[in-house]
Design an enzyme around this catalytic site. Structure first.
Site, mmCIF file in Angstrom:
data_model
loop_
_atom_site.group_PDB
_atom_site.id
_atom_site.type_symbol
_atom_site.label_atom_id
_atom_site.label_comp_id
_atom_site.label_asym_id
_atom_site.label_seq_id
_atom_site.Cartn_x
_atom_site.Cartn_y
_atom_site.Cartn_z
ATOM 1 N N LYS A 1 -4.857 -7.302 -58.197
ATOM 2 C CA LYS A 1 -4.651 -5.871 -58.001
ATOM 3 C C LYS A 1 -4.650 -5.452 -56.532
ATOM 4 C CE LYS A 1 -4.593 -4.118 -62.307
ATOM 5 N NZ LYS A 1 -3.564 -3.208 -62.840
ATOM 6 N N SER B 1 -10.149 0.558 -65.197
ATOM 7 C CA SER B 1 -11.350 -0.001 -65.830
ATOM 8 C C SER B 1 -12.126 -0.882 -64.868
ATOM 9 C CB SER B 1 -10.961 -0.818 -67.065
ATOM 10 O OG SER B 1 -10.155 -1.923 -66.688
ATOM 11 N N GLU C 1 -0.959 -10.520 -74.232
ATOM 12 C CA GLU C 1 -1.880 -9.400 -74.416
ATOM 13 C C GLU C 1 -3.049 -9.804 -75.311
ATOM 14 O OE1 GLU C 1 0.581 -5.399 -74.850
ATOM 15 O OE2 GLU C 1 1.205 -6.883 -76.337
ATOM 16 N N GLY D 1 -4.808 -5.331 -78.848
ATOM 17 C CA GLY D 1 -4.030 -4.308 -78.142
ATOM 18 C C GLY D 1 -2.638 -4.786 -77.813
ATOM 19 N N ASP E 1 0.342 -3.437 -77.758
ATOM 20 C CA ASP E 1 1.338 -2.380 -77.598
ATOM 21 C C ASP E 1 2.596 -2.882 -76.901
ATOM 22 O OD1 ASP E 1 0.922 -1.234 -74.439
ATOM 23 O OD2 ASP E 1 -0.741 -2.318 -75.339
ATOM 24 N N SER F 1 -5.260 -13.885 -63.556
ATOM 25 C CA SER F 1 -5.165 -12.595 -62.874
ATOM 26 C C SER F 1 -6.420 -12.165 -62.138
ATOM 27 C CB SER F 1 -4.769 -11.511 -63.882
ATOM 28 O OG SER F 1 -5.664 -11.470 -64.971
#
Length: 320
Positions: A54, A79, A205, A209, A211, A305
């Site tokens: 990030k 989060s 994922e 979750g 989506d 990640s």
């Protein structure tokens, strides 16, 4: 709406963040390669500054602020990892930072965000809308909102991780990338299309979750309730407009992983490779292990990640 990012933006982001971001290592494991019958390379973003990829996107976005935006400050919601990334980047660049974080965010991530100088505002991720809170703060305080994934500069910055991977190891047969809101995966897609166009690209994922998987199947963005999963970095409710547009054009498929598979990944990384990877960071590896038969003899990339998991939680998840 700003123009969608391209690989040229990834290259510019790489030059912009190069003096500040770590060029993270690419690791291999003989035991894992023997088990899977493949040549697996791990891009270890758990060794990035603040412990996750990030930092790349956050620093790239904040470094493009105007002088007026820098004076007024930035607001972000996260989060944990984007929170830390924005707070650290803002500290480096001398920008005031306000971060909206769920009240149940990992304590280590909250402490780190505050330690980087960010003002933390708590909310309930299951009953309140973090995006609405962020927009309200931006309007009331005159702050610039930098979302965790659906932003051209954030996507371009995240794409530098895959750019480094392909630059170091060459073309791959397949690349597996953790998927929450899609910043890392859509950035990977931009790098893949330019540097390894024949590589099959997969997002992964948490099973609770999915989506993104549903969105890819339906051809439209699917919204879900906040999933309950160990992968706190992927507890997103939907993809973004920018990320979905790239993902639906460029991604081969989206898989899911169970919490038990993520726990096994944490254990393997700790015992075999002697590295700490947080649950979200294990998503790609979990999918590789589940599809080992299809990957035999291939060159496979996996992006780890992040590694932001505190010692107490790690010990609780992996009892002796």
């Amino acid at each position: 709406m700003p123009q969608a990012p391209t690989y040229s933006d990834v290259e510019q982001a790489a030059a912009r963040i190069e003096p500040y971001a770590h060029r993270t290592p690419v690791l291999r494991s003989r035991l894992i390669n023997e088990e899977l019958g493949a040549d697996v390379v791990f891009k270890c973003e758990n060794f990035q500054r603040m412990g996750a990829f990030k930092f790349r996107g956050a620093f790239n976005a904040l470094s493009r602020f105007t002088p007026e935006q820098r004076r007024s400050g930035v607001v972000a919601y996260s989060s944990g990892n984007h929170a830390q990334a924005v707070a650290l980047s803002a500290s480096i660049l001398g920008i005031p930072a306000t971060i909206v974080m769920p009240h149940d965010a990992p304590p280590s991530k909250v402490a780190a965000t505050k330690g980087y100088g960010g003002e933390v505002i708590s909310y309930d991720r299951y009953t309140e809308d973090r995006e609405e809170i962020g927009r309200t703060l931006a309007a009331e305080r005159g702050l610039t909102l930098v979302p965790p994934y659906d932003h051209p500069d954030v996507i371009a910055g995240q794409g530098t991780a895959s750019r480094e991977l392909f630059t170091e190891v060459g073309e791959l047969d397949a690349l597996f990338v953790p998927l929450g809101g899609g910043g890392l995966l859509s950035g990977a897609a931009l790098a893949r299309s330019a540097l390894s166009p024949d590589c099959q690209l997969y997002g992964v994922e948490p099973e609770a979750g999915n989506d993104g998987q549903q969105s890819l199947r339906r051809g439209e963005i699917v919204h879900i309730d906040t999933p309950k999963t160990l992968a706190d970095g992927a507890q997103t409710q939907h993809l973004g407009a920018y990320t979905f547009d790239i993902i639906r054009r460029e991604v081969t498929d989206i898989f899911t992983a169970t919490d038990s598979e993520l726990l096994e990944g944490i254990r393997i990384f700790a015992s075999t490779m002697k590295i700490v990877v947080e649950p979200t960071g294990c998503l790609g590896f979990a999918a590789v292990r589940a599809r080992a038969a299809d990957l035999r003899g291939k060159r496979v990339g996996v992006i780890l990640s992040g590694g932001n998991i505190d010692a107490a939680r790690l010990a609780a998840l992996l009892p002796a």
